[in-house]
Design an enzyme around this catalytic site. Structure first.
Site, PDB file in Angstrom:
ATOM      1  N   GLU A  50       0.850  -1.192   0.000  1.00  0.00           N
ATOM      2  CA  GLU A  50       0.000   0.000   0.000  1.00  0.00           C
ATOM      3  C   GLU A  50       0.888   1.245   0.000  1.00  0.00           C
ATOM      4  OE1 GLU A  50      -3.847   1.770   2.454  1.00  0.00           O
ATOM      5  OE2 GLU A  50      -2.413   0.512   3.530  1.00  0.00           O
ATOM      6  N   LYS A 119      -9.861   1.687  -2.687  1.00  0.00           N
ATOM      7  CA  LYS A 119     -10.115   1.200  -1.326  1.00  0.00           C
ATOM      8  C   LYS A 119     -11.563   1.475  -0.930  1.00  0.00           C
ATOM      9  CE  LYS A 119      -7.740   1.348   3.170  1.00  0.00           C
ATOM     10  NZ  LYS A 119      -6.577   1.975   3.848  1.00  0.00           N
ATOM     11  N   CYS A 160      -5.733  -3.024   2.557  1.00  0.00           N
ATOM     12  CA  CYS A 160      -5.538  -2.802   3.987  1.00  0.00           C
ATOM     13  C   CYS A 160      -6.819  -2.979   4.797  1.00  0.00           C
ATOM     14  CB  CYS A 160      -4.927  -1.418   4.207  1.00  0.00           C
ATOM     15  SG  CYS A 160      -4.150  -1.219   5.835  1.00  0.00           S
TER      16      CYS A 160
END
Length: 288
Positions: A50, A119, A160
């Site tokens: 990331e 995301k 994440c």
């Protein structure tokens, strides 16, 4: 099983745990070098961390943001093509239409863009006395699920904090994914507590391989990443794991092993769809 089928049932995965600095050009150059190193050791799919091109933090996102295509994704495209690998480009801060996103691009061995995952779940947490972080102060969330097909298997993509949401992994598994990849930068509070636990949980519950790529730990950074990039198999075993420092780790993904696990413990066939269901909303899935 034919020899060709056996060959396709296994492939080598590499995870690059990159030491990310404040100099974007250095980050890009280092990423290119380590992907080449991974390809030279037989890797066919390579995963970056990331925010691989920039420091991670709300104060950095706008400064390092790019449009896609742009400088960083051009390098990813060239690197995938040069090394003939599937390249999951971690994530970068993306600017589009006046908004910022945390976005992962995936390129094929021909250098073509396969997909872009933004995301979905923004990292907004507050652990008193330890860490407060609010991605939503600067970032906007994505609105689509993302999978891509390789000659080996179908792959689901999250970034994440997406890993904390079991429903996303369940949907990916139900749509045929055998590998889930999560570029992620857990910190020194959540990392030791939850990083490995979440990976093993997603792998075990869904009978898939799970790979995570963290930036390397930098104690001088304003946000200190936990590191410990990993690969977990469908039995819940950690089969490859980095320490805190920059490294490239490898795992030989055996899809026949996955098939055997699913046959031995057939939870998919045993689900009570008459009692419960996890579904995506119309328009909420992007499949390539």
């Amino acid at each position: 099983m034919s020899s060709a089928a056996k060959a396709m049932s296994k492939f080598r995965l590499a995870v690059v745990q990159l030491h990310v600095t404040s100099v974007k050009a250095d980050n890009l150059s280092r990423a290119r070098k380590l992907v080449k190193e991974a390809a030279g050791k037989g890797s066919q799919l390579v995963l970056l961390p990331e925010c691989f091109n920039s420091p991670y933090g709300t104060s950095f996102f706008s400064q390092y943001a790019e449009r896609i295509p742009g400088e960083s994704t051009q390098l990813l495209s060239e690197t995938a093509k040069e090394n003939k690998v599937y390249l999951v480009g971690g994530s970068i801060p993306e600017e589009d239409g006046g908004k910022l996103y945390n976005s992962c691009t995936v390129f094929g061995p021909d250098g073509e863009l396969i997909l872009k995952h933004r995301k979905i779940h923004l990292f907004d947490i507050d652990v008193p006395g330890k860490i407060r972080f609010q991605e939503s102060e600067t970032l906007s969330p994505g609105s689509r699920l993302s999978t891509f097909q390789t000659p080996f298997c179908k792959v689901g993509v999250g970034i994440c904090y997406d890993m904390r949401f079991a429903e996303l992994a369940q949907l990916y598994s139900r749509r045929g994914c055998e590998l889930l990849v999560y570029p992620g930068a857990f910190n020194m509070t959540t990392g030791p507590a939850h990083w490995e636990l979440l990976q093993r949980g997603r792998a075990l519950d869904n009978q898939v391989f799970v790979a995570t790529a963290s930036p390397a730990r930098d104690e001088t950074s304003s946000y200190v990443a936990w590191g410990h990039s990993s690969v977990v198999n469908p039995w819940g075993d950690v089969i490859s794991k980095a320490g805190p420092e920059e490294a490239v780790i490898y795992a030989d993904v055996d899809l026949q092993y996955l098939a055997d696990i699913r046959q031995q413990i057939p939870v998919t066939a045993q689900r009570r769809d008459d009692l419960y269901a996890v579904t995506s909303v119309p328009g909420g899935e992007l499949v390539t």
